[in-house]
Design a protein around this motif. Sequence first.
Motif, PDB file in Angstrom:
ATOM      1  N   ARG A  52      -0.307 -13.924  -3.219  1.00  0.00           N
ATOM      2  CA  ARG A  52       0.535 -14.858  -4.394  1.00  0.00           C
ATOM      3  C   ARG A  52       1.632 -15.385  -3.518  1.00  0.00           C
ATOM      4  N   ARG A  53       2.197 -15.068  -2.544  1.00  0.00           N
ATOM      5  CA  ARG A  53       2.966 -15.766  -1.579  1.00  0.00           C
ATOM      6  C   ARG A  53       2.483 -17.177  -1.242  1.00  0.00           C
ATOM      7  N   ARG A  54       1.335 -17.128  -0.876  1.00  0.00           N
ATOM      8  CA  ARG A  54       0.621 -18.434  -0.469  1.00  0.00           C
ATOM      9  C   ARG A  54       0.273 -19.286  -1.312  1.00  0.00           C
ATOM     10  N   GLY A  55      -0.031 -18.638  -2.642  1.00  0.00           N
ATOM     11  CA  GLY A  55      -0.607 -19.337  -3.631  1.00  0.00           C
ATOM     12  C   GLY A  55      -2.108 -19.741  -3.762  1.00  0.00           C
ATOM     13  N   TRP A  56      -2.725 -18.613  -3.053  1.00  0.00           N
ATOM     14  CA  TRP A  56      -4.432 -18.544  -2.857  1.00  0.00           C
ATOM     15  C   TRP A  56      -4.860 -17.842  -4.217  1.00  0.00           C
ATOM     16  N   PRO A  57      -5.954 -17.998  -4.542  1.00  0.00           N
ATOM     17  CA  PRO A  57      -6.509 -17.379  -5.711  1.00  0.00           C
ATOM     18  C   PRO A  57      -6.663 -15.921  -5.436  1.00  0.00           C
ATOM     19  N   VAL A  58      -6.750 -15.263  -6.776  1.00  0.00           N
ATOM     20  CA  VAL A  58      -6.763 -13.790  -6.888  1.00  0.00           C
ATOM     21  C   VAL A  58      -7.789 -13.328  -8.039  1.00  0.00           C
ATOM     22  N   PHE A  59      -8.858 -12.537  -7.781  1.00  0.00           N
ATOM     23  CA  PHE A  59      -9.708 -12.213  -8.793  1.00  0.00           C
ATOM     24  C   PHE A  59      -9.775 -10.813  -8.780  1.00  0.00           C
ATOM     25  N   PHE A  60      -9.701  -9.920  -9.890  1.00  0.00           N
ATOM     26  CA  PHE A  60      -9.858  -8.437 -10.068  1.00  0.00           C
ATOM     27  C   PHE A  60     -11.250  -8.427 -10.670  1.00  0.00           C
ATOM     28  N   GLN A  85     -16.285   2.970 -20.535  1.00  0.00           N
ATOM     29  CA  GLN A  85     -16.338   2.327 -21.793  1.00  0.00           C
ATOM     30  C   GLN A  85     -15.197   1.262 -21.854  1.00  0.00           C
ATOM     31  N   ALA A  86     -15.453   0.130 -22.500  1.00  0.00           N
ATOM     32  CA  ALA A  86     -14.698  -0.867 -22.661  1.00  0.00           C
ATOM     33  C   ALA A  86     -13.439  -0.156 -23.726  1.00  0.00           C
ATOM     34  N   GLY A  87     -12.073  -0.592 -23.353  1.00  0.00           N
ATOM     35  CA  GLY A  87     -11.156   0.047 -24.194  1.00  0.00           C
ATOM     36  C   GLY A  87     -10.698   1.392 -23.818  1.00  0.00           C
ATOM     37  N   SER A  88     -11.349   1.803 -22.774  1.00  0.00           N
ATOM     38  CA  SER A  88     -10.787   3.141 -21.872  1.00  0.00           C
ATOM     39  C   SER A  88      -9.915   2.892 -21.197  1.00  0.00           C
ATOM     40  N   PRO A  89      -8.743   3.699 -20.949  1.00  0.00           N
ATOM     41  CA  PRO A  89      -7.887   3.690 -19.872  1.00  0.00           C
ATOM     42  C   PRO A  89      -8.537   3.621 -18.607  1.00  0.00           C
ATOM     43  N   LEU A  90      -9.800   4.407 -18.377  1.00  0.00           N
ATOM     44  CA  LEU A  90     -10.561   4.117 -16.970  1.00  0.00           C
ATOM     45  C   LEU A  90     -10.890   2.952 -16.479  1.00  0.00           C
ATOM     46  N   VAL A  91     -10.931   1.803 -17.413  1.00  0.00           N
ATOM     47  CA  VAL A  91     -11.470   0.597 -17.001  1.00  0.00           C
ATOM     48  C   VAL A  91     -10.331  -0.428 -16.802  1.00  0.00           C
ATOM     49  N   GLU A  92      -9.080   0.111 -16.660  1.00  0.00           N
ATOM     50  CA  GLU A  92      -7.864  -0.887 -16.758  1.00  0.00           C
ATOM     51  C   GLU A  92      -7.484  -0.825 -14.999  1.00  0.00           C
ATOM     52  N   LEU A  97      -1.447  -2.329  -9.112  1.00  0.00           N
ATOM     53  CA  LEU A  97      -1.836  -3.617  -8.696  1.00  0.00           C
ATOM     54  C   LEU A  97      -2.181  -4.559  -9.997  1.00  0.00           C
ATOM     55  N   GLU A  98      -1.113  -4.204 -10.667  1.00  0.00           N
ATOM     56  CA  GLU A  98      -0.913  -5.315 -12.121  1.00  0.00           C
ATOM     57  C   GLU A  98      -1.507  -6.540 -11.789  1.00  0.00           C
ATOM     58  N   PRO A  99      -2.450  -7.180 -12.454  1.00  0.00           N
ATOM     59  CA  PRO A  99      -2.982  -8.659 -12.327  1.00  0.00           C
ATOM     60  C   PRO A  99      -1.770  -9.426 -13.007  1.00  0.00           C
ATOM     61  N   GLY A 100      -1.650 -10.842 -12.205  1.00  0.00           N
ATOM     62  CA  GLY A 100      -0.558 -11.655 -12.589  1.00  0.00           C
ATOM     63  C   GLY A 100      -1.361 -12.410 -13.933  1.00  0.00           C
ATOM     64  N   PRO A 101      -0.336 -13.289 -14.311  1.00  0.00           N
ATOM     65  CA  PRO A 101      -1.124 -14.092 -15.983  1.00  0.00           C
ATOM     66  C   PRO A 101      -2.166 -15.098 -15.378  1.00  0.00           C
ATOM     67  N   ASP A 102      -2.144 -15.373 -13.953  1.00  0.00           N
ATOM     68  CA  ASP A 102      -3.167 -16.245 -13.479  1.00  0.00           C
ATOM     69  C   ASP A 102      -4.226 -15.830 -12.719  1.00  0.00           C
ATOM     70  N   PRO A 104      -7.547 -13.667 -13.229  1.00  0.00           N
ATOM     71  CA  PRO A 104      -8.617 -13.054 -13.930  1.00  0.00           C
ATOM     72  C   PRO A 104      -9.025 -11.688 -13.848  1.00  0.00           C
ATOM     73  N   VAL A 105      -9.548 -10.960 -14.675  1.00  0.00           N
ATOM     74  CA  VAL A 105     -10.048  -9.775 -14.377  1.00  0.00           C
ATOM     75  C   VAL A 105     -11.593 -10.184 -14.894  1.00  0.00           C
ATOM     76  N   ILE A 106     -12.391 -10.008 -13.825  1.00  0.00           N
ATOM     77  CA  ILE A 106     -13.796 -10.203 -14.358  1.00  0.00           C
ATOM     78  C   ILE A 106     -14.437  -8.906 -14.896  1.00  0.00           C
ATOM     79  N   VAL A 107     -14.949  -8.834 -15.954  1.00  0.00           N
ATOM     80  CA  VAL A 107     -15.731  -7.753 -16.298  1.00  0.00           C
ATOM     81  C   VAL A 107     -17.494  -7.772 -16.097  1.00  0.00           C
ATOM     82  N   LYS A 108     -17.860  -6.748 -15.476  1.00  0.00           N
ATOM     83  CA  LYS A 108     -19.130  -6.884 -14.704  1.00  0.00           C
ATOM     84  C   LYS A 108     -19.938  -5.503 -15.213  1.00  0.00           C
ATOM     85  N   PHE A 109     -21.085  -5.552 -15.153  1.00  0.00           N
ATOM     86  CA  PHE A 109     -21.922  -4.475 -15.796  1.00  0.00           C
ATOM     87  C   PHE A 109     -22.847  -3.780 -14.412  1.00  0.00           C
TER      88      PHE A 109
END
Length: 196
Positions: A52-60, A85-92, A97-102, A104-109
Amino acid sequence: MALDSRSLTPAQRYALVLVDLTVGFTDPQRSPLASACDAVVAANAQLLEAFRRRGWPVFFTTVAYDDPAQARVFREKLPVLDVLQAGSPLVEIDPRLEPGPDEPVIVKFWASAFFGTNLAELIRQAGADGVMVTGLTTSGCVRATAVDALQHDFRVLIPEQATGDRDAQAHAANLRDLNIKYADVRSVEECLALLG
């Protein structure tokens, strides 16, 4: 006979891919998939701050299912995945490590963060030619993501202390194998030094 394995030239710009650092994998009190991994979370927090300090990209990434047909064979093999399951607290993402607004959280299967997602395209759009892969678990989704990152022609770096596994032997064996064939496994300190 040992393979002639060499260190990769460092990338010009890395993207940080935090694999499945969700409550379902970080909180053993709430999920059968989780392990005690406070040190892994802390190492990821260090890397996150530096990126974040360097301004390099981050993806969760997170695994979240909302249809029985999604990854049905994978889920047949590992029925415990059904807790994600989608909507469960377990997938948060773990709140430490709260994601910033920029960020993305990539949902994978499936195991890899690249399979069936647009992650490779997003990384290229962000101008990165390398990926630091962290998270859980080393023998599963971290490994699959690192291998796929290489197959997308990214320079792959794995910060050792920022990865973890329920099985210590599997963790060590997979890091060793990844370092020989697919990525450079380095300490968090060495990875942070690349960020300046």
